[in-house]
Write a protein that holds these residues in place. Structure first.
Motif, PDB file in Angstrom:
ATOM      1  N   UNK A  85       0.499  -1.780  -0.056  1.00 47.62           N
ATOM      2  CA  UNK A  85       0.064  -0.189  -0.183  1.00 47.62           C
ATOM      3  C   UNK A  85       0.963   1.154   0.061  1.00 47.62           C
ATOM      4  N   UNK A  86       2.016   1.408   0.695  1.00 51.46           N
ATOM      5  CA  UNK A  86       3.100   3.107   0.802  1.00 51.46           C
ATOM      6  C   UNK A  86       3.799   2.637  -0.423  1.00 51.46           C
ATOM      7  N   UNK A  87       4.338   1.435  -0.724  1.00 55.46           N
ATOM      8  CA  UNK A  87       4.484   1.948  -2.190  1.00 55.46           C
ATOM      9  C   UNK A  87       4.021   2.519  -2.856  1.00 55.46           C
ATOM     10  N   UNK A  88       2.323   1.986  -3.555  1.00 61.03           N
ATOM     11  CA  UNK A  88       1.397   1.900  -4.331  1.00 61.03           C
ATOM     12  C   UNK A  88       1.032   3.897  -3.830  1.00 61.03           C
ATOM     13  N   UNK A  89       1.315   4.204  -2.892  1.00 63.38           N
ATOM     14  CA  UNK A  89       1.271   5.525  -2.929  1.00 63.38           C
ATOM     15  C   UNK A  89       2.334   6.376  -3.110  1.00 63.38           C
ATOM     16  N   UNK A  90       3.811   6.023  -2.969  1.00 63.16           N
ATOM     17  CA  UNK A  90       4.816   6.788  -2.819  1.00 63.16           C
ATOM     18  C   UNK A  90       5.107   6.072  -4.403  1.00 63.16           C
ATOM     19  N   UNK A  91       4.439   5.699  -5.427  1.00 64.28           N
ATOM     20  CA  UNK A  91       4.612   5.737  -6.264  1.00 64.28           C
ATOM     21  C   UNK A  91       3.547   6.547  -7.502  1.00 64.28           C
ATOM     22  N   UNK A  92       2.455   6.590  -6.962  1.00 65.01           N
ATOM     23  CA  UNK A  92       2.145   8.184  -7.919  1.00 65.01           C
ATOM     24  C   UNK A  92       2.522   9.383  -7.021  1.00 65.01           C
ATOM     25  N   UNK A  93       2.880   9.628  -5.733  1.00 66.41           N
ATOM     26  CA  UNK A  93       3.728  11.172  -5.872  1.00 66.41           C
ATOM     27  C   UNK A  93       4.701  11.485  -4.761  1.00 66.41           C
ATOM     28  N   UNK A  94       4.897  10.257  -5.444  1.00 65.35           N
ATOM     29  CA  UNK A  94       6.994  10.581  -4.928  1.00 65.35           C
ATOM     30  C   UNK A  94       7.201   9.870  -3.099  1.00 65.35           C
ATOM     31  N   UNK A  95       8.229   9.913  -2.944  1.00 63.19           N
ATOM     32  CA  UNK A  95       9.035   9.884  -1.697  1.00 63.19           C
ATOM     33  C   UNK A  95       8.416  10.776  -0.411  1.00 63.19           C
ATOM     34  N   UNK A  96       7.780  11.924  -0.757  1.00 62.68           N
ATOM     35  CA  UNK A  96       7.297  13.224  -0.483  1.00 62.68           C
ATOM     36  C   UNK A  96       5.820  12.904   0.112  1.00 62.68           C
ATOM     37  N   UNK A  97       5.468  11.695  -0.135  1.00 60.24           N
ATOM     38  CA  UNK A  97       4.137  11.010   0.405  1.00 60.24           C
ATOM     39  C   UNK A  97       4.507  11.097   2.386  1.00 60.24           C
ATOM     40  N   UNK A  98       5.281  10.371   2.188  1.00 58.75           N
ATOM     41  CA  UNK A  98       6.061  10.017   3.495  1.00 58.75           C
ATOM     42  C   UNK A  98       6.502  11.031   4.453  1.00 58.75           C
ATOM     43  N   UNK A  99       6.411  10.478   5.870  1.00 59.29           N
ATOM     44  CA  UNK A  99       6.292  11.320   6.889  1.00 59.29           C
ATOM     45  C   UNK A  99       7.872  11.276   6.816  1.00 59.29           C
ATOM     46  N   UNK A 100       8.309   9.613   6.676  1.00 58.16           N
ATOM     47  CA  UNK A 100       9.514   9.863   7.672  1.00 58.16           C
ATOM     48  C   UNK A 100      10.045   9.068   6.241  1.00 58.16           C
ATOM     49  N   UNK A 101      10.995   9.959   5.761  1.00 60.09           N
ATOM     50  CA  UNK A 101      11.312   9.302   4.144  1.00 60.09           C
ATOM     51  C   UNK A 101      12.556   8.731   4.322  1.00 60.09           C
ATOM     52  N   UNK A 102      13.052   8.051   3.279  1.00 55.62           N
ATOM     53  CA  UNK A 102      14.082   7.104   3.367  1.00 55.62           C
ATOM     54  C   UNK A 102      15.764   7.101   3.757  1.00 55.62           C
TER      55      UNK A 102
END
Length: 157
Positions: A85-102
């Motif tokens: 699910x997280x990968x799905x969101x990151x694919x569409x919106x980039x890592x900016x969609x993560x509150x804690x980037x990798x």
């Protein structure tokens, strides 16, 4: 006066205790399965609202955050794992969609740039102080006789 301060302190404390984060999940978004709903809430807490930018989609009332919460729940119902699910969101919106980037790949450059610049600044500061300490002391010889005469002439005019 003491009682007034005590009462105001208690009221202020009660305000902070009772005003926690306001969850924005609407009743029509909640899944029937409590296990899936808990997974959806955990995932939503780690995803950034792209409108608010410093809130999770679980806390945000923005329409885009609502859409993302619904997408997360749809993906979970479809059988995706939390990571998928997280990968799905990151694919569409980039890592900016993560509150804690990798912290891997090119992001390491960003993670290490701050401490590296701080160490470089410390080194430059130490070298400057060391250079100033070893610099020769220049004695003040004062004005020469001709300079003193010229200064007196300028001041007297």
């Amino acid at each position: 006066m003491k009682h007034l301060v005590l009462i105001l302190t208690l009221l202020l404390s009660a305000t902070f205790v009772t005003t926690g984060p306001a969850w924005a999940v609407l009743p029509d978004e909640v899944l029937d399965d409590p296990v899936l709903e808990e997974r959806a809430r955990e995932i939503s807490k780690g995803l950034r609202c792209l409108v608010c930018q410093n809130e999770s989609i679980d806390e945000s009332n923005a329409p885009l955050a609502r859409d993302l919460r619904i997408v997360v729940r749809e993906r979970l119902v479809a059988g995706d794992t939390n990571e998928e699910v997280v990968e799905f969101i990151v694919e569409r919106y980039g890592e900016f969609a993560l509150l804690n980037p990798t912290t891997d790949g090119w992001n390491q450059l960003l993670w290490w740039a701050g401490p590296a610049m701080f160490l470089i600044a410390l080194l430059m500061g130490a070298l400057y102080v060391r250079g100033r300490a070893s610099a020769p002391v220049v004695e003040d010889k004062g004005l020469s006789d001709s300079e003193q005469e010229r200064l007196n002439k300028i001041l007297n005019d």
